[in-house]
Design an enzyme around this catalytic site. Sequence first.
Site, PDB file in Angstrom:
ATOM      1  CE  LYS A  46      -2.482  -2.507   3.407  1.00 50.24           C
ATOM      2  NZ  LYS A  46      -2.682  -2.616   4.832  1.00 50.24           N
ATOM      3  N   GLY A  47       2.155   1.049   0.258  1.00 48.57           N
ATOM      4  CA  GLY A  47       3.040   2.195   0.493  1.00 48.57           C
ATOM      5  C   GLY A  47       3.130   3.177  -0.657  1.00 48.57           C
ATOM      6  CD  GLU A 102       7.681  -0.428  -3.150  1.00 45.81           C
ATOM      7  OE1 GLU A 102       6.623   0.187  -2.948  1.00 45.81           O
ATOM      8  OE2 GLU A 102       7.909  -1.561  -2.694  1.00 45.81           O
ATOM      9  CG  ASP A 103       6.982   2.364  -0.117  1.00 49.46           C
ATOM     10  OD1 ASP A 103       7.741   1.545  -0.664  1.00 49.46           O
ATOM     11  OD2 ASP A 103       6.297   2.078   0.886  1.00 49.46           O
ATOM     12  CG  ASP A 106      15.094  -1.121   3.048  1.00 42.68           C
ATOM     13  OD1 ASP A 106      16.057  -0.409   3.355  1.00 42.68           O
ATOM     14  OD2 ASP A 106      14.576  -1.925   3.844  1.00 42.68           O
ATOM     15  CE  LYS A 134      15.468   2.922   4.749  1.00 41.55           C
ATOM     16  NZ  LYS A 134      14.951   2.101   5.867  1.00 41.55           N
ATOM     17  CG  PHE A 155      11.818   2.180   9.783  1.00 41.76           C
ATOM     18  CD1 PHE A 155      12.017   1.061   8.981  1.00 41.76           C
ATOM     19  CD2 PHE A 155      10.514   2.559  10.077  1.00 41.76           C
ATOM     20  CE1 PHE A 155      10.945   0.327   8.497  1.00 41.76           C
ATOM     21  CE2 PHE A 155       9.436   1.826   9.595  1.00 41.76           C
ATOM     22  CZ  PHE A 155       9.653   0.712   8.807  1.00 41.76           C
ATOM     23  CB  VAL A 156      11.559   7.276   6.480  1.00 44.18           C
ATOM     24  CG1 VAL A 156      12.899   7.919   6.737  1.00 44.18           C
ATOM     25  CG2 VAL A 156      11.636   6.379   5.262  1.00 44.18           C
ATOM     26  CG  ASP A 162       3.533   0.486   7.020  1.00 46.10           C
ATOM     27  OD1 ASP A 162       4.315   0.336   6.058  1.00 46.10           O
ATOM     28  OD2 ASP A 162       3.187  -0.450   7.761  1.00 46.10           O
ATOM     29  NE  ARG A 168      -0.014   1.635   4.965  1.00 41.44           N
ATOM     30  CZ  ARG A 168       1.013   0.890   4.539  1.00 41.44           C
ATOM     31  NH1 ARG A 168       1.948   1.429   3.811  1.00 41.44           N
ATOM     32  NH2 ARG A 168       1.080  -0.382   4.844  1.00 41.44           N
TER      33      ARG A 168
END
Length: 184
Positions: A46-47, A102-103, A106, A134, A155-156, A162, A168
């Site tokens: 959902k990001g 994508e958000d 990572d 990242k 971590f953001v 989220d 969110r």
Amino acid sequence: MAAATIHAGLEILYTRDQISKRVAEMGEQISRDFVGQKVVLVGVLKGATIFLADLARCISLDATFDFLSTSSYGKGHQQSGEVRLLKDVDHSVEGQNIILVEDILDTGLTLSYLRRVLSAHQPRSLKIAALLDKPARRIQKIEGDYIGFTIPNKFVVGYGLDYAERYRNLPDICVIPPSALGDE
Ligand code: IMP
Ligand code: MG
């Protein structure tokens, strides 16, 4: 930028104005790269939803949306290393210009997996747009084609991202201090 706190203890990394400016630039770049062509924006639930919604409105091309979903970190912030497809795209991607939205990039496990899944369906082209990158956490070698911001190993949350499904809806991107992260 002066550090500001919202929601007790969260520090803003990028403000809504900085995000909006950068997303507009990304949209303009995509519009230039695909001028005269159609694109399908495939968001990772959902990001990526908030980023996709804003990015789409900065793209001046004939665009459609689709969504995928993968297994996530679970409730917390640890990446198990295993990625599973929970929801596939609704429409065939064959012969289409796909922009996987994508958000955050990572470890790279999710996007490497999704790129493999989508490539198997023979799109005309396949690009990755990630709001955040990242690189310090990368396990799988993969690079985004359109990256909003490269961030340190923190971590953001916010703007779609989220922690255990919360935050969110924050309009800014904020850092959660390590002391507030459980080992889930
Ligand atoms: P990957 O590790 O590159 O496979 O990323 C998997 C997913 O982890 C991303 O789509 C995000 O949803 C989530 N994720 C990674 N880093 C963060 C973060 O700093 N905050 C929130 N979610 C994150
Ligand atoms: Mg995600």
